[in-house]
Design an enzyme around this catalytic site. Structure first.
Site, mmCIF file in Angstrom:
data_model
loop_
_atom_site.group_PDB
_atom_site.id
_atom_site.type_symbol
_atom_site.label_atom_id
_atom_site.label_comp_id
_atom_site.label_asym_id
_atom_site.label_seq_id
_atom_site.Cartn_x
_atom_site.Cartn_y
_atom_site.Cartn_z
ATOM 1 N N CYS A 125 40.054 45.663 33.191
ATOM 2 C CA CYS A 125 39.122 45.100 32.019
ATOM 3 C C CYS A 125 37.928 45.995 31.573
ATOM 4 O O CYS A 125 37.386 46.044 30.491
ATOM 5 C CB CYS A 125 38.544 43.583 32.466
ATOM 6 S SG CYS A 125 37.943 42.628 31.166
ATOM 7 N N CYS A 234 30.969 48.667 37.257
ATOM 8 C CA CYS A 234 31.904 48.441 35.992
ATOM 9 C C CYS A 234 32.613 49.614 35.977
ATOM 10 O O CYS A 234 33.813 49.626 35.232
ATOM 11 C CB CYS A 234 31.039 48.298 34.663
ATOM 12 S SG CYS A 234 30.107 49.538 34.240
#
Length: 242
Positions: A125, A234
């Protein structure tokens, strides 16, 4: 400080080892001035609009009023984050602030990859919604600015002012490496800067809604991200691919 341009292919890891970090900004102002003098329009600040980002925007605007600031808009951010961006635009109207969208909408991602991908595969994602968009942003840039601080987490303790970025084949400039969390807030208060209101409700680090929680007690300033998961980044600041 040398005025020589440092590039990915001609990288000098020792360029700023003797920089004086005893001033109010612990070297940040001088690093920013050098970066924009040397790179000009070929440097981009990728800003998450966290607390550190407010300081960098303030310092960058004093050096280059029309600097390019890019926010990676995953379409999953808190409304408070979007409200902050509007306030920052009003305070620094000459800055070139852009919101970069992923190539897939959330609906397309759900159909083509998986629904609620952040639950099933958060690395994938982040790759779709943050890493790929930043790759596109940096495709024409020589360097980019980041708000990384050594104190933030163990994975960031080796960060230098100037870093050879293997992920994006670029030079990553990190002016705030010596700042503490207290330094960040002292500067914000002293200069009456805007900040995300969620910080007042125990959110030290603010990202996408599904992957950000308020915290209780003490912890590093990345606490509250990807809770109950081994994930800590991330992927923008690592070389591992999903």
């Amino acid at each position: 400080m040398s005025e020589t341009k440092i590039t990915y292919d001609d990288f000098n890891p020792h360029a700023f080892e003797t920089l004086d970090i005893t001033d109010e900004t612990k070297g940040a102002r001088e690093v920013i001035r050098w970066a924009y003098d040397v790179y000009g329009d070929s440097i981009i600040y990728s800003c998450s609009f966290g607390a550190e980002g407010m300081i960098l925007i303030d310092l960058i605007s004093s050096v280059k009023k029309d600097a390019e600031i890019v926010f990676l808009d995953t379409n999953l951010h808190f409304q408070e984050t979007y409200d902050l961006i509007d306030r920052v635009k009003a305070r620094y109207p000459e800055l070139n602030i852009k919101l970069k969208q992923p190539s897939l909408t959330l609906e397309e991602q759900a159909d083509q990859v998986a629904p609620a991908l952040w639950k099933q595969d958060p690395n994938q994602c982040c790759y779709i919604r943050k890493i790929k968009p930043l790759e596109e942003v940096l495709s024409g840039a020589t360097a980019w600015v980041s708000g990384l601080r050594r104190e933030q987490s163990p994975s960031r303790q080796a960060t230098n002012f100037i870093n050879k970025d293997e992920r994006f084949k670029s030079v990553k400039v990190c002016p705030l490496i010596h700042w503490t969390w207290d330094d960040v807030w002292d500067y914000i208060k002293a200069h009456d800067l805007h900040y995300n209101e969620l910080h007042d409700f125990n959110f030290p680090s603010i990202g996408c809604i599904p992957c950000t929680e308020a915290v209780s007690g003490n912890g590093d300033s990345r606490a509250g991200r990807w809770t109950n998961s081994t994930k800590t980044e991330c992927g923008l600041h690592t070389t591992n691919k999903p």
